[in-house]
Scaffold this motif. Structure first.
Motif, PDB file in Angstrom:
ATOM      1  N   ASP A 132      61.150  14.747  36.981  1.00  0.00           N
ATOM      2  CA  ASP A 132      60.730  15.132  35.629  1.00  0.00           C
ATOM      3  C   ASP A 132      61.696  14.588  34.584  1.00  0.00           C
ATOM      4  N   ALA A 189      57.665  21.965  30.482  1.00  0.00           N
ATOM      5  CA  ALA A 189      58.422  22.081  31.728  1.00  0.00           C
ATOM      6  C   ALA A 189      59.506  23.146  31.612  1.00  0.00           C
ATOM      7  N   ASN A 203      57.850  26.595  31.646  1.00  0.00           N
ATOM      8  CA  ASN A 203      57.417  26.951  32.999  1.00  0.00           C
ATOM      9  C   ASN A 203      58.598  27.399  33.849  1.00  0.00           C
ATOM     10  N   LEU A 258      57.298  20.175  35.871  1.00  0.00           N
ATOM     11  CA  LEU A 258      55.935  19.816  35.506  1.00  0.00           C
ATOM     12  C   LEU A 258      54.949  20.103  36.629  1.00  0.00           C
ATOM     13  N   SER A 269      48.558  17.362  32.271  1.00  0.00           N
ATOM     14  CA  SER A 269      49.757  17.842  32.962  1.00  0.00           C
ATOM     15  C   SER A 269      50.446  18.938  32.156  1.00  0.00           C
ATOM     16  N   THR A 322      50.943  22.801  33.278  1.00  0.00           N
ATOM     17  CA  THR A 322      52.312  23.309  33.366  1.00  0.00           C
ATOM     18  C   THR A 322      52.454  24.665  32.682  1.00  0.00           C
ATOM     19  N   GLN A 374      50.651  27.407  34.721  1.00  0.00           N
ATOM     20  CA  GLN A 374      51.119  27.682  36.079  1.00  0.00           C
ATOM     21  C   GLN A 374      51.716  29.076  36.266  1.00  0.00           C
TER      22      GLN A 374
END
Length: 243
Positions: free
Chosen positions: A28, A97, A100, A104, A170, A174, A177
């Motif tokens: 990432d 990212a 989260n 990712l 993406s 992310t 998630q």
């Protein structure tokens, strides 16, 4: 009696943003460095083109008309399209990212998106430098006798749009998630903002695709194809790319 005071973060609070970014997986961080680097390159190229154009307008430099249009094209393409969208993609992914906490989601989509955007960047810069200068909006009226330039110019923007969609997907995955893992019941304020931002990028990419797809071979001459794009689209000339 001397005392030692310490700052203790509340239970369940997240580490600072910088710490979360530093803790991201190596793939990432490599992707983010690539995107930020490409965005800065686009900005530098655009600023150089703008600076030289300003010198020409001030009379300090003199160019032939085609070269002047070429400078304007390189400036507009680099700054108004690739700098703005590359930096948005990079910021979206790094913040998603970090939000989260595990990097990712759908990482292959993110890498695919970056590859498409960089390919579009290369195609757009190359055709702007070597082909008929079309200004940043790819005006086909400036190249009625050079459909090749129009087609490649549109192809660059279509690659940019495709990459933007993949990166946004993406980013959306992310921020979703934690909810899918059952770690959160609702978006945080930052998570919701990132989700909406990614959606707006998808809408922008769809709009760009709709505007430039007519240039990329769909309206090339053929038994059942019209030789011009329908009214209301940005392209009204024949293209020879992507047949």
């Amino acid at each position: 009696m001397d005392t030692i005071s310490t700052n203790v973060a509340p239970v369940g609070s997240k580490p600072a943003l910088a710490a979360r970014i530093k803790a991201l997986p190596t793939p990432d961080k490599a992707l983010l460095k690539l995107l930020f680097g490409a965005a800065l390159l686009a900005l530098v190229l655009g600023l150089i083109g703008g600076f030289v154009t300003a010198l020409a307008r001030a009379g300090a430099l003199t160019f032939f008309p085609d070269d002047a249009y070429r400078l304007l094209t390189l400036h507009g393409v680099s700054v108004f399209f690739y700098w703005l969208y590359l930096i948005q993609a990079a910021l979206l992914l790094v913040l998603a990212a970090a939000e989260n906490g595990r990097g990712l989601a759908l990482r292959p989509f993110a890498w695919l998106g970056a590859a498409l955007m960089l390919a579009g960047f290369g195609v757009s810069e190359w055709i702007s430098y070597t082909g008929t200068p079309l200004l940043y909006d790819g005006s086909p009226e400036l190249a009625t006798d050079d459909p090749r330039s129009v087609g490649f110019f549109a192809l660059g923007y279509l690659l940019l749009s495709g990459g933007l969609v993949a990166l946004a997907v993406s980013g959306i995955a992310t921020v979703l998630q934690p909810r899918l893992r059952g770690e959160a019941d609702a978006f945080t304020s930052i998570g919701f903002a990132l989700f909406a931002w990614a959606g707006f990028l998808v809408v922008s990419a769809i709009a760009a695709t709709n505007a430039f797809r007519a240039c990329c071979g769909r309206w090339a001459p053929g038994p059942s194809r019209p030789t011009t794009a329908p009214s209301g689209t940005s392209c009204s000339t024949t293209c020879t790319i992507c047949r």
